[in-house]
Scaffold this active site. Structure first.
Site, PDB file in Angstrom:
ATOM      1  CE  LYS A  55      31.608 -33.944 -12.706  1.00 44.37           C
ATOM      2  NZ  LYS A  55      31.856 -33.823 -14.107  1.00 44.37           N
ATOM      3  CD  GLN A  99      34.865 -32.988 -15.960  1.00 41.82           C
ATOM      4  OE1 GLN A  99      34.144 -33.902 -15.468  1.00 41.82           O
ATOM      5  NE2 GLN A  99      34.538 -31.831 -15.875  1.00 41.82           N
ATOM      6  CG  ASP A 122      28.450 -36.631 -18.954  1.00 46.00           C
ATOM      7  OD1 ASP A 122      27.966 -35.934 -18.024  1.00 46.00           O
ATOM      8  OD2 ASP A 122      29.465 -36.327 -19.345  1.00 46.00           O
TER       9      ASP A 122
HETATM   10  N1  GUN Z   1      32.505 -30.660 -18.203  1.00 45.39           N
HETATM   11  C1  GUN Z   1      31.733 -29.364 -17.801  1.00 45.39           C
HETATM   12  N2  GUN Z   1      30.698 -29.961 -17.529  1.00 45.39           N
HETATM   13  C2  GUN Z   1      30.656 -31.363 -17.961  1.00 45.39           C
HETATM   14  C3  GUN Z   1      29.699 -32.427 -17.917  1.00 45.39           C
HETATM   15  O1  GUN Z   1      28.474 -32.106 -17.491  1.00 45.39           O
HETATM   16  N3  GUN Z   1      30.034 -33.499 -18.429  1.00 45.39           N
HETATM   17  C4  GUN Z   1      31.208 -33.844 -18.582  1.00 45.39           C
HETATM   18  N4  GUN Z   1      31.575 -35.077 -18.951  1.00 45.39           N
HETATM   19  N5  GUN Z   1      32.127 -32.921 -18.773  1.00 45.39           N
HETATM   20  C5  GUN Z   1      31.923 -31.661 -18.323  1.00 45.39           C
END
Ligand code: GUN
Length: 296
Positions: A55, A99, A122
């Site tokens: 990311k 995350q 998100d």
């Molecule tokens: N962990 C796995 N997928 C995601 C996501 O889309 N957002 C977040 N914050 N954590 C994740």
């Protein structure tokens, strides 16, 4: 019957990232605005570390500001909340992603509720879920947004089609159902307690599989010509006993892909289907958030 068209998520994600980079360049040139994304990683889960690094790299590659906060797994709830609050107040940051999953002992829901909804890239805050369910402008969870982009690139129109979503998670099933409804589909949400699941799936013009059960959706559950979006990412041992004995694993979706190829009209593969769209949509959401915060 010809084989299904394979929807190339990697190519679509690349296209979206290029669009985002162009928009970032024009926001910088015309408004002196650099969108900024903060990612918070708690603990040392290896998969999360890989995702978070990716990311950060993709955010920088799009010309945006990327800040990663790495906290030890034993961090206290108050300390994590204080970090989120400082990011809420930071004018250089337009998107905040914590995350998931968080280490046990931390209250995930309370942390997400502490994020400013206008920086919640998100789309997990209840305010964004509420806005989405009322058809108001919202920050939409990244994977559902990626599914919709792939569908819109595959089908000339979604209006009136019957979409069946298998799975009702907050991260995927529920929001993708809302987006399909907004696109004028007739939407059925199926889940672990649904009766006659194969029969319901067979009615779908659009079938979105988001259950997290490897290869659960069988070929004969699919209506001939349907568009199949497989959100599942399941790590399973190889069937080849030699590879399996070496402990090697492979990624499979929720759909029995080979059988589905013979029936569906179009299908996303795993890997390189929906997966790559998720981070690209995170970048797009960060640009959307930055523009909204600045009234652009
Ligand atoms: N962990 C796995 N997928 C995601 C996501 O889309 N957002 C977040 N914050 N954590 C994740």
């Amino acid at each position: 019957m010809t084989q299904a068209r394979i929807i190339d998520g990697r190519a679509e994600a690349e296209r979206l990232r290029a669009e985002v980079a162009l928009e970032v360049a024009s926001l910088k040139a015309e408004h002196g605005l650099t969108p900024g994304l903060a990612v918070v990683l708690v603990g040392d889960d290896p998969a999360s570390q890989v995702y978070v690094r990716s990311k950060g790299e993709q955010t920088l590659a799009a010309g945006m500001l990327s800040v990663t906060h790495r906290l030890p797994g034993h961090v206290g709830q108050d300390e994590l909340l204080a970090l989120v609050q400082s990011l809420n107040a930071d004018p250089a940051i337009h998107g905040i992603l914590v995350q998931l999953p968080l280490p046990s002992g931390l209250d995930e829901k309370a942390i997400i509720l502490a994020i400013d909804p206008d920086k919640d890239v998100d789309g997990l805050h209840v305010v964004n879920a509420g806005r989405l369910s009322q058809g108001l402008p919202a920050l939409v969870p990244c994977t559902p947004l990626g599914c919709m982009i792939l569908l819109n690139r595959t089908l000339p129109s979604l209006a009136g089609l019957h979409a069946v979503v298998v799975g009702r998670s907050v991260l995927v099933g529920r929001p993708v159902a809302q987006l399909l409804l907004q696109a004028d589909c007739t939407v059925t949400i199926a889940h672990s307690r649904t009766r006659n699941l194969p029969e319901i799936c067979r009615q779908a013009d659009i079938l979105v599989a988001a259950v997290g059960r490897p290869l659960m959706i069988q070929g004969d559950w699919i209506k001939p010509g349907a568009t199949v979006i497989d959100v599942g990412i399941n790590r399973v041992p190889f069937r080849d006993p030699v590879k399996a004995a070496e402990g090697k694993t492979k990624l499979v979706g929720d759909v029995a892909y080979k059988a589905a190829l013979e029936v569906a009209g179009a299908i996303t593969p795993v890997p390189n289907g929906v997966g790559p769209m998720t981070v690209a949509c995170l970048l797009a959401n960060t640009v959307t958030a930055a523009k909204r915060i600045h009234g652009l």
